[in-house]
Design an enzyme around this catalytic site. Structure first.
Site, PDB file in Angstrom:
ATOM      1  N   LYS A 216       2.136  32.097 -25.502  1.00  0.00           N
ATOM      2  CA  LYS A 216       2.558  33.067 -24.486  1.00  0.00           C
ATOM      3  C   LYS A 216       2.778  32.367 -23.151  1.00  0.00           C
ATOM      4  CE  LYS A 216       0.368  36.947 -26.738  1.00  0.00           C
ATOM      5  NZ  LYS A 216      -0.900  37.638 -27.017  1.00  0.00           N
TER       6      LYS A 216
ATOM      7  N   GLN B 138      -6.319  39.370 -24.330  1.00  0.00           N
ATOM      8  CA  GLN B 138      -6.135  39.008 -25.740  1.00  0.00           C
ATOM      9  C   GLN B 138      -7.231  39.644 -26.597  1.00  0.00           C
ATOM     10  OE1 GLN B 138      -3.516  37.030 -27.021  1.00  0.00           O
ATOM     11  NE2 GLN B 138      -4.353  37.724 -28.961  1.00  0.00           N
TER      12      GLN B 138
ATOM     13  N   ASP C 194       1.070  45.181 -22.741  1.00  0.00           N
ATOM     14  CA  ASP C 194       0.826  45.359 -24.178  1.00  0.00           C
ATOM     15  C   ASP C 194       1.038  46.822 -24.585  1.00  0.00           C
ATOM     16  OD1 ASP C 194       0.341  43.279 -25.877  1.00  0.00           O
ATOM     17  OD2 ASP C 194      -1.808  43.157 -25.461  1.00  0.00           O
TER      18      ASP C 194
END
Ligand code: NDP
Length: 299
Positions: free
Chosen positions: A55, A99, A122
């Site tokens: 990422k 995460q 997200d």
């Protein structure tokens, strides 16, 4: 026997990243702002470390700022929430991603819901789920949004009236995927572990999205001839043919059987997998534009 068209998610994702980079350059020119993505990793889970590294690398390659916060596995929930609060208040940060999974002593929902919804790239915050469900402007979870992009690229923008089935009802893939297909005017079935006659349900679908986590569960004779098959599953199975102790990745769909029947199909790897980070970067640009109150540049 037909041979399905292969949906090349790797190529689509590369193209999407190129468009993201072009938008970033235009934002810098027009507004002097560089979109920034902050990724928070707690602990040393090897798969998560790889994701976070990728990422960060792809964020920088698109010309955006990447902020990485690597915290010890023993970090307390309060300390993690304090990091999220700092990022919420930081004007250089337009997207925040924590995460998952988090260590057991931390309440995942509490942390996700502490992220400012407009920076929740997200799309897991309960406010964004609600906005998506009610047709309001939301941050949309990356994997299902990436699947929708692949479906539209393959079948065309207008999916009205198509029968779709989503196998799997998780909050991060199955449910938002079903909502996106519903918003696109499909007639949507959501299947799960208690669904009766799953093969029969699948056989009626023009679009089949598999997000189950069971290797090659969906067989070729479950698929309607000509259907568009999107395989989200990523499963590692033993591959003794490659040598002792070797493994390989397979999806939730039995690819060899399905490609004889489907009209189009994503491979694993190289289908949905590469889309997730590319959409994350696109979401970060979207979040940045919304925070500035400007339209997203064309690319
Ligand atoms: P979850 O484990 O959260 O959900 C799996 C779903 O599959 C559940 O709804 C479950 O039903 C359903 N299910 C399980 N067994 C069956 C069965 N025998 N028949 C029908 N339905 C069944 O998984 P995720 O949604 O998080 O992930 C699904 C897959 O996608 C995984 O392989 C994962 O690795 C992959 N993935 C890939 C991503 C990417 O490409 N970037 C991103 C995210 C996930 P029930 O609710 O009844 O238990």
């Amino acid at each position: 026997m037909t041979q399905a068209k292969l949906i090349d998610g790797k190529a689509f994702a590369e193209n999407l990243r190129g468009r993201v980079a072009a938008k970033v350059a235009k934002l810098q020119d027009a507004h002097g702002v560089t979109p920034g993505l902050a990724v928070v990793l707690v602990g040393e889970d090897p798969a998560s470390q790889v994701y976070v590294r990728n990422k960060g690398k792809q964020t920088v390659e698109c010309g955006m700022h990447s902020f990485e916060h690597k915290l010890d596995a023993s970090t307390s929930e309060a300390d993690l929430l304090a990091v999220v609060e700092k990022l919420n208040a930081d004007d250089a940060v337009h997207g925040i991603l924590v995460q998952l999974p988090l260590p057991d002593h931390i309440d995942e929902a509490k942390v996700i819901n502490a992220i400012t919804p407009d920076k929740d790239v997200d799309g897991f915050h309960v406010i964004n789920s609600g906005r998506l469900m009610t047709g309001q402007e939301a941050m949309v979870p990356c994997t299902p949004l990436g699947c929708l992009m692949l479906i539209k690229d393959t079948l065309g923008e207008d999916l009205s009236g198509k029968r779709a089935i989503v196998v799997g009802r998780s909050n991060i893939v199955g449910k938002p995927m079903a909502q996106l297909l519903l918003d696109a005017n499909c007639t949507v079935t959501i299947a799960h572990s208690r669904t009766q006659d799953l093969p029969g349900e699948c056989r009626r679908a023009d679009i089949l999205v598999a997000a189950v986590g069971r290797p090659e569960m969906i067989k070729g004779d479950w698929i309607k001839p000509g259907a568009c098959v999107i395989d989200v599953g990523i499963n590692r199975i033993p591959a003794p043919e490659k040598g002792e102790g070797k493994t390989r990745l397979v999806g939730d769909v039995d690819f060899a059987g399905a490609e004889q029947v489907a009209g189009s199909i994503t491979p694993v790897p190289g289908g949905v997998g590469p889309m997730t980070i590319a959409v994350l970067l696109a979401n970060t640009v979207t979040a940045c534009c919304r925070s500035l109150g400007v339209a997203e540049p064309e690319a």
